[in-house]
Design a protein around this motif. Sequence first.
Motif, short mmCIF file in Angstrom:
data_model
loop_
_atom_site.label_atom_id
_atom_site.label_comp_id
_atom_site.label_asym_id
_atom_site.label_seq_id
_atom_site.Cartn_x
_atom_site.Cartn_y
_atom_site.Cartn_z
N PHE A 120 6.12 8.15 3.66
CA PHE A 120 6.53 7.98 2.27
C PHE A 120 5.82 8.95 1.33
CE2 PHE A 120 7.31 3.88 4.27
CZ PHE A 120 8.65 3.70 3.94
N ALA A 121 5.23 9.99 1.88
CA ALA A 121 4.53 10.98 1.05
C ALA A 121 5.48 11.49 -0.03
CB ALA A 121 4.03 12.13 1.91
N GLY A 122 5.01 11.48 -1.27
CA GLY A 122 5.80 11.97 -2.39
C GLY A 122 6.74 10.95 -3.00
N VAL A 123 6.81 9.74 -2.44
CA VAL A 123 7.67 8.71 -3.00
C VAL A 123 6.89 7.95 -4.07
CG1 VAL A 123 8.97 6.60 -2.49
CG2 VAL A 123 8.97 8.48 -0.85
N ASP A 124 7.49 7.83 -5.26
CA ASP A 124 6.82 7.10 -6.34
C ASP A 124 6.57 5.66 -5.92
OD1 ASP A 124 6.82 9.29 -8.00
OD2 ASP A 124 8.67 8.73 -9.04
N GLY A 125 5.37 5.16 -6.23
CA GLY A 125 5.02 3.78 -5.94
C GLY A 125 4.30 3.58 -4.62
N VAL A 126 4.24 4.61 -3.79
CA VAL A 126 3.61 4.46 -2.48
C VAL A 126 2.12 4.18 -2.59
CG1 VAL A 126 3.09 6.89 -1.99
CG2 VAL A 126 3.61 5.32 -0.12
N PHE A 129 1.11 0.58 -2.27
CA PHE A 129 1.10 0.11 -0.89
C PHE A 129 -0.14 0.60 -0.15
CE2 PHE A 129 5.54 -0.58 -1.86
CZ PHE A 129 5.76 -1.82 -1.27
N ARG A 130 -0.57 1.83 -0.43
CA ARG A 130 -1.81 2.33 0.18
C ARG A 130 -3.00 1.47 -0.24
NH1 ARG A 130 -0.66 7.23 2.53
NH2 ARG A 130 0.79 8.55 1.43
N ASP A 131 -3.02 1.07 -1.53
CA ASP A 131 -4.10 0.21 -2.03
C ASP A 131 -4.08 -1.14 -1.31
OD1 ASP A 131 -4.78 2.26 -3.76
OD2 ASP A 131 -3.86 1.31 -5.54
#
Length: 137
Positions: A120-126, A129-131
Amino acid sequence: MRFMIIIKATAETEQGGMPSSALMADMARYHEALDRAGVLLDGSGLQPTSKGWRVRYSAAGRTVTDGPFTETKELIAGYTLIQVRSRDEALEWTRRFPNPRGEGLDAEIEVRQLYEMEDFAGVDGVEQFRDLEALRG
């Protein structure tokens, strides 16, 4: 790489039928082997759809429909989640998966790779989810 081994539902599983003791023993041995190899993340059977529901989304809102659902070829009876180094390794493990209906009977499993955060690299909001992933550790 994570893969989900999906066990397709049958008329028997939708009626709440339990696997034979021989099949349970085969499944236990298989999952123990996955665990010993360090690739097992999770696995479980699912209750029949008569104990579940679906939520349908539309412009008018959400509609909840209680099970059972009649089209068994579209249903899932269980799953096993594994984490391996490659697609080939996942394929090798799934070739060893016990027949979910018992040897000699027609059955089918499906295997699907899960998305990873890198996908999802470059997808807004990702980042949110990483947090969450970091919190879960």
